[in-house]
Design an enzyme around this catalytic site. Structure first.
Site, PDB file in Angstrom:
ATOM      1  N   ARG A 213       0.840  -1.192   0.000  1.00 22.40           N
ATOM      2  CA  ARG A 213       0.000   0.000   0.000  1.00 22.40           C
ATOM      3  C   ARG A 213       0.876   1.242   0.000  1.00 22.40           C
ATOM      4  NH1 ARG A 213      -2.500  -3.688   3.411  1.00 22.40           N
ATOM      5  NH2 ARG A 213      -4.618  -4.263   2.771  1.00 22.40           N
ATOM      6  N   LYS A 240      -2.620  -1.933   7.358  1.00 22.78           N
ATOM      7  CA  LYS A 240      -4.053  -1.629   7.503  1.00 22.78           C
ATOM      8  C   LYS A 240      -4.723  -2.556   8.511  1.00 22.78           C
ATOM      9  CE  LYS A 240      -8.244  -1.119   4.701  1.00 22.78           C
ATOM     10  NZ  LYS A 240      -8.819  -1.201   3.330  1.00 22.78           N
ATOM     11  N   HIS A 296      -3.381   3.789  -5.765  1.00 18.63           N
ATOM     12  CA  HIS A 296      -3.795   2.468  -5.275  1.00 18.63           C
ATOM     13  C   HIS A 296      -4.025   1.479  -6.414  1.00 18.63           C
ATOM     14  CE1 HIS A 296      -5.079  -0.068  -1.959  1.00 18.63           C
ATOM     15  NE2 HIS A 296      -6.120  -0.472  -2.677  1.00 18.63           N
ATOM     16  N   ARG A 299      -1.465  -1.157  -6.942  1.00 16.87           N
ATOM     17  CA  ARG A 299      -1.558  -2.383  -6.138  1.00 16.87           C
ATOM     18  C   ARG A 299      -2.318  -3.459  -6.925  1.00 16.87           C
ATOM     19  NH1 ARG A 299      -1.396  -4.479  -0.803  1.00 16.87           N
ATOM     20  NH2 ARG A 299      -3.356  -5.278   0.004  1.00 16.87           N
ATOM     21  N   HIS A 324      -3.825  -9.740   2.343  1.00 17.51           N
ATOM     22  CA  HIS A 324      -5.250 -10.064   2.187  1.00 17.51           C
ATOM     23  C   HIS A 324      -5.603 -11.258   3.068  1.00 17.51           C
ATOM     24  CE1 HIS A 324      -5.617  -8.001  -2.015  1.00 17.51           C
ATOM     25  NE2 HIS A 324      -5.748  -7.160  -1.011  1.00 17.51           N
ATOM     26  N   TYR A 333      -8.523  -7.906  -6.527  1.00 18.35           N
ATOM     27  CA  TYR A 333      -7.308  -7.195  -6.933  1.00 18.35           C
ATOM     28  C   TYR A 333      -6.610  -7.850  -8.126  1.00 18.35           C
ATOM     29  CZ  TYR A 333      -7.279  -3.824  -3.138  1.00 18.35           C
ATOM     30  OH  TYR A 333      -7.581  -2.772  -2.315  1.00 18.35           O
TER      31      TYR A 333
END
Length: 346
Positions: A213, A240, A296, A299, A324, A333
């Site tokens: 990130r 995160k 982002h 990513r 994840h 993603y």
């Protein structure tokens, strides 16, 4: 705190002095002819003084309801355990809520806030995305709940009115970086001074190589990296999910890191806070003539390339490196294009 002490009178008799000192309350000194009355008074008055101080510290429900939501957000952002890099986000939301007070925070407020945001321009010049509106509303709810608990009053969690959002608002972005856009970004960097251009080039390359990130990259320091073992250990305070994780570094990532290491700085990048980097990236894409590309999105590109080019990697291993917790999130993603699969089919 109350204290009871015996005092001798001139006639030889005894009296009992009660002294009550409670921070925030007026001192009390009182004499009694016997110890029993003194102890009874000390206990009762000490508790009464402490209760009065507690009532002063805890605002009434009326005072809580009159508190501006913007003030609540700023207090929540600056509490000791808050993440410093998120202060700017709460400051932005505080401006968006305007003069609203706690008593106005209800279902109508939620719907009005979302509709207002969908019509408000960001610094990029585009309207706020529905997902951003929902995220901001969730942060408002968290801040108000925290404030209510602090004041010992009840607070009903906010309801997100999804019926006023587009049907596809939660589908998630599937934007990837095109090859021609990657070249255009490199060309746009020529408009910057040499050092800043080098920093940006390394930041973009590391984002694509690691899938990290933006905040993890921008806030990284050299203590987290083992270049010999080719591992990046990201501490839990910077992720995160608030869980530490490691990233296996590709040879290209190592080359980028050695280039940055040669500059001798304690941190990898000095491009500013994550919010500043987001805005700067938006300006960079504008110079490059690229539409609707967020940092982002790199990513998404990185995770997709891991599937396509790192043939030995298992889905679980990719999940572990990018942070994840489910295959569903990883699927969001890994944005494969038809031509990607055609090439792999041979």
């Amino acid at each position: 705190m109350a204290s009871v002490s015996e005092r001798k009178n001139k006639d030889g008799s005894s009296s009992w002095l009660v002294q009550i000192r409670v921070p925030g309350a007026q001192r009390i000194n009182r004499c009694f002819p016997n110890k029993h009355d003194a102890l009874h008074f000390a206990h009762a008055e000490d508790e009464k003084a402490r209760s009065a101080v507690r009532r002063k510290k805890v605002p009434s429900l009326k005072e809580f309801n009159q508190e501006p939501v913007a003030q609540t957000l700023l207090l929540y952002a600056t509490r000791p355990q808050a993440e410093k890099h998120k202060v700017a986000i709460f400051a932005k939301i505080a401006k968006l809520v305007g003069k609203a007070r706690q008593e106005e925070v209800d279902d109508d407020f939620c719907e009005s806030f979302i509709l207002k945001l969908l019509e408000t321009k960001t610094r990029r010049g585009s309207n706020y995305a529905p997902s951003s509106a929902v995220k901001y509303l969730e942060l408002i709810s968290a801040a108000c709940k925290w404030r209510a608990k602090h004041h010992r009053v009840s607070f009903k969690p906010l309801h997100v009115p999804t019926d006023c959002l587009p049907d596809d608002w939660n589908d998630g972005r599937d934007r990837r970086l095109l090859r021609r856009e990657e070249k255009a970004l490199s060309a746009a960097l020529l408009s910057l001074d040499a050092r800043k251009a080098r920093q940006w080039r390394c930041l973009i390359r590391l984002a694509i190589e690691t899938g990290a990130r933006q905040s993890e990259l921008v806030r990284a320091n050299w203590d987290e990296f083992d270049l010999e073992q080719r591992v990046w250990n990201i501490p839990k305070g910077k992720t995160k999910a608030k869980k530490a994780r490691w990233v296996a570094l590709s040879r290209r990532a190592i080359r980028v890191l050695r280039l940055l290491k040669a500059e001798g700085a304690s941190d990898l990048f000095d491009l500013g806070q994550p919010s500043t980097v987001s805005c700067a990236f938006a300006r960079l894409t504008k110079v490059a003539g690229i539409n609707d590309l967020h940092f982002h999105d790199l990513r998404h590109e990185a995770i997709t390339r891991m599937f396509l080019k790192k043939k030995g990697l298992h889905a679980y291993e990719i999940m572990r490196m990018v942070g994840h917790s489910s295959l569903k999130m990883l699927h969001r993603y890994a944005n494969l294009r038809p031509e990607d699969l055609v090439d792999r089919m041979g």
